[in-house]
Design a protein around this motif. Structure first.
Motif, PDB file in Angstrom:
ATOM      1  N   VAL A 152      -4.869  53.318 -96.498  1.00 14.92           N
ATOM      2  CA  VAL A 152      -4.199  54.291 -97.364  1.00 14.92           C
ATOM      3  C   VAL A 152      -5.260  54.963 -98.222  1.00 14.92           C
ATOM      4  CG1 VAL A 152      -2.478  54.666 -99.168  1.00 14.92           C
ATOM      5  CG2 VAL A 152      -2.142  52.844 -97.488  1.00 14.92           C
ATOM      6  N   ASN A 153      -5.332  56.291 -98.168  1.00 17.01           N
ATOM      7  CA  ASN A 153      -6.279  57.028 -99.003  1.00 17.01           C
ATOM      8  C   ASN A 153      -5.588  57.371-100.316  1.00 17.01           C
ATOM      9  OD1 ASN A 153      -7.942  58.958-100.263  1.00 17.01           O
ATOM     10  ND2 ASN A 153      -8.768  59.609 -98.301  1.00 17.01           N
ATOM     11  N   CYS A 154      -5.935  56.651-101.360  1.00 16.87           N
ATOM     12  CA  CYS A 154      -5.271  56.825-102.661  1.00 16.87           C
ATOM     13  C   CYS A 154      -5.573  58.177-103.283  1.00 16.87           C
ATOM     14  CB  CYS A 154      -5.698  55.701-103.617  1.00 16.87           C
ATOM     15  SG  CYS A 154      -5.300  54.043-103.028  1.00 16.87           S
ATOM     16  N   ALA A 155      -6.669  58.813-102.881  1.00 18.84           N
ATOM     17  CA  ALA A 155      -7.033  60.117-103.432  1.00 18.84           C
ATOM     18  C   ALA A 155      -6.290  61.248-102.744  1.00 18.84           C
ATOM     19  CB  ALA A 155      -8.540  60.328-103.315  1.00 18.84           C
ATOM     20  N   ALA A 156      -5.897  61.051-101.497  1.00 17.47           N
ATOM     21  CA  ALA A 156      -5.308  62.142-100.709  1.00 17.47           C
ATOM     22  C   ALA A 156      -3.798  62.249-100.871  1.00 17.47           C
ATOM     23  CB  ALA A 156      -5.650  61.946 -99.233  1.00 17.47           C
ATOM     24  N   ILE A 157      -3.156  61.203-101.405  1.00 15.80           N
ATOM     25  CA  ILE A 157      -1.694  61.200-101.537  1.00 15.80           C
ATOM     26  C   ILE A 157      -1.327  61.490-102.989  1.00 15.80           C
ATOM     27  CG2 ILE A 157       0.407  59.822-101.268  1.00 15.80           C
ATOM     28  CD1 ILE A 157      -1.134  58.165 -99.193  1.00 15.80           C
ATOM     29  N   PRO A 158      -0.472  62.468-103.250  1.00 12.17           N
ATOM     30  CA  PRO A 158      -0.069  62.773-104.631  1.00 12.17           C
ATOM     31  C   PRO A 158       0.457  61.537-105.352  1.00 12.17           C
ATOM     32  CG  PRO A 158       0.747  64.465-103.130  1.00 12.17           C
ATOM     33  CD  PRO A 158       0.169  63.371-102.275  1.00 12.17           C
ATOM     34  N   GLU A 159       0.205  61.482-106.666  1.00 14.31           N
ATOM     35  CA  GLU A 159       0.566  60.296-107.449  1.00 14.31           C
ATOM     36  C   GLU A 159       2.042  59.931-107.306  1.00 14.31           C
ATOM     37  OE1 GLU A 159      -0.615  61.017-111.459  1.00 14.31           O
ATOM     38  OE2 GLU A 159      -2.727  61.304-110.943  1.00 14.31           O
ATOM     39  N   ASN A 160       2.918  60.960-107.291  1.00 12.69           N
ATOM     40  CA  ASN A 160       4.352  60.666-107.245  1.00 12.69           C
ATOM     41  C   ASN A 160       4.818  60.165-105.878  1.00 12.69           C
ATOM     42  OD1 ASN A 160       3.794  63.241-106.188  1.00 12.69           O
ATOM     43  ND2 ASN A 160       5.892  63.919-106.493  1.00 12.69           N
ATOM     44  N   LEU A 161       3.957  60.251-104.868  1.00 18.06           N
ATOM     45  CA  LEU A 161       4.314  59.775-103.528  1.00 18.06           C
ATOM     46  C   LEU A 161       3.629  58.467-103.158  1.00 18.06           C
ATOM     47  CD1 LEU A 161       4.177  63.111-101.480  1.00 18.06           C
ATOM     48  CD2 LEU A 161       6.198  62.005-102.466  1.00 18.06           C
ATOM     49  N   LEU A 162       2.543  58.132-103.866  1.00 16.23           N
ATOM     50  CA  LEU A 162       1.753  56.966-103.471  1.00 16.23           C
ATOM     51  C   LEU A 162       2.552  55.671-103.583  1.00 16.23           C
ATOM     52  CD1 LEU A 162      -0.925  55.879-102.487  1.00 16.23           C
ATOM     53  CD2 LEU A 162      -1.754  55.855-104.849  1.00 16.23           C
TER      54      LEU A 162
END
Length: 442
Positions: free
Chosen positions: A175-185
């Motif tokens: 999971v790329n934590c930088a590539a996924i918007p905060e509200n979706l992570l």
């Protein structure tokens, strides 16, 4: 390699399955797109989808994208149906496999999409020490924090640890934590129940459940919002997750690997990263040296990338000229291995002689500006210009250097992919032409 077959494939399902199994893949089957989506939502992971070309490939790709299920799609159909093949590729399929299935072709496709096709190429003593440590701790259950500059190969090391662990036959989920918007992570990690929020049309299994029994890689974990860090800490402590909208906790058995290109101790001091979570993750720290500190790796890596992209583009493999070797060895590589890979990919495509010459090896600080590119980095050329204007030129130049690859450009620039995308959106709204992204990159 986990393969999901969808549809009847003109009665060739059994033959395709047998070939895939002989090539080392595990195979599951869905009758139609909706059944396939149910399997994927339910936590049945897949590394590749092979779908009957008679199905609605566009709808399949669209639904996978909308639900953030990142699995490449390959279309399959009878060899004579050229129109269907073109239509499938335009709809988003990565490849087209003609039927009846050919063992060599299916093997090549599986290899192309398999995570095992990213070997650890090294010669330098510093990388030898890194791999010795990685192999030593791989069989344990300890969490590992892999640190290093962007592009040094942190995910490659994470896969190496998983491959040498007792969980190697179980899923490796990244999971790329930088590539996924905060509200979706949060929903990406923990999953959700049907109706938990607007758009939750069906139950979706999160990455923790998907990786159950195996390894979960949290890439660029320093980009995770501090509120979500508290929930992650609880999972590490309790070994349980709560789906969004769920009514009871779910046990998970997952080994956590995490990466960061930041100084994590400084992030803790800055209070952007929880100290207790840092200690939980940092049971073992593997620090990857930048490419400029592992000079003996440059040419072996370059030769590996030359072979890789020559074969990919059906071009004869050419050796590097002596001048090109000298350029590669003396360059500072701010983008590390990712920049080296991109440089050699471009050099393979641009080379015209019997060798890959220095002219084909276009490095950022050696390339002369053209009429349609910003002038280089000289102080004189920047006098009288605004910071925003110079920043725009730097970002656009770097994007051209990476052939439009957003991820590589962000790594070279030292900014997050989210920041880069926001900048590019702003530039396009202002009427600036932005290099297009390749189909298979972000």
């Amino acid at each position: 390699m986990r393969l999901l077959l969808i549809g009847s494939m003109d009665g060739q399902i059994g033959a395709a399955s047998q070939i895939a199994i002989k090539k080392g893949g595990s195979v599951s089957h869905a009758e139609n797109i909706e059944q396939a989506l149910e399997l994927l939502r339910g936590g049945q992971s897949a590394d590749l989808i092979m779908a009957d070309v008679k199905l609605d490939i566009y709808s399949l790709v669209e639904k996978l994208d909308s639900e953030r299920i990142c699995v490449p799609v390959v279309a399959c159909g009878i060899a004579e149906d050229a129109r269907a093949a073109v239509k499938a590729i335009k709809a988003g399929a990565k490849e087209y496999i003609p039927l009846p299935p050919d063992a060599e072709l299916i093997g090549a496709v599986l290899s192309a999409f398999s995570m095992q096709t990213t070997p650890v190429v090294y010669k330098d003593k510093s990388m030898e020490r890194v791999l010795q440590l990685a192999k030593q701790i791989a069989p344990s259950t300890a969490s590992v924090l892999i640190t290093g500059e962007s592009g040094t190969g942190k995910e490659v090391i994470a896969k190496y640890i998983h491959a040498n662990s007792k969980r190697s036959s179980a899923p490796f989920v990244a999971v790329n934590c930088a590539a996924i918007p905060e509200n979706l992570l949060e929903s990406e990690l923990f999953g959700y129940e049907k109706g938990a929020f607007t758009g939750a049309v069906a139950r979706r299994i999160g990455k923790f459940e998907e990786a159950d029994g195996g390894t979960l890689l949290l890439d660029e974990i320093s980009e995770m919002d501090i509120r979500l860090q508290a929930k992650l800490l609880r999972v590490l402590q309790e070994r349980q997750i709560d789906r969004i909208g769920g009514k009871k906790p779910i046990n998970v058995d997952v080994r956590i690997l995490a990466t960061s290109n930041r100084n994590m101790q400084q992030e803790v001091l800055n209070k952007t990263f929880r100290e207790d979570l840092f200690f939980r993750l940092n049971v073992v720290n593997i620090a990857l040296p930048p490419l400029r500190q592992r000079k003996d790796d440059i040419i072996p890596l370059a030769e590996y990338f030359i072979k890789k992209y020559s074969e990919m583009n059906d071009i004869p493999v050419k050796p590097l000229s002596q001048k090109a070797v000298g350029m590669l060895q003396t360059y500072n590589w701010p983008g590390n291995v990712r920049e080296l890979e991109n440089t050699l990919h471009r050099a393979v495509l641009l080379s015209t002689g019997s060798e890959i010459s220095d002219e084909a090896v276009m490095l950022m600080n050696t390339t002369q500006p053209t009429n349609d590119e910003p002038a280089g980095h000289s102080g004189e050329s920047m006098v009288g210009r605004t910071v925003a204007d110079v920043e725009k030129d730097l970002i656009i130049s770097t994007l051209k250097h990476t052939l439009g690859n957003r991820t590589h450009a962000a790594n070279i620039l030292g900014i997050s992919i989210r920041t880069l995308r926001n900048k590019l959106k702003q530039y396009m709204e202002e009427g600036t032409e932005v290099p297009a992204a390749p189909n298979d990159f972000g």
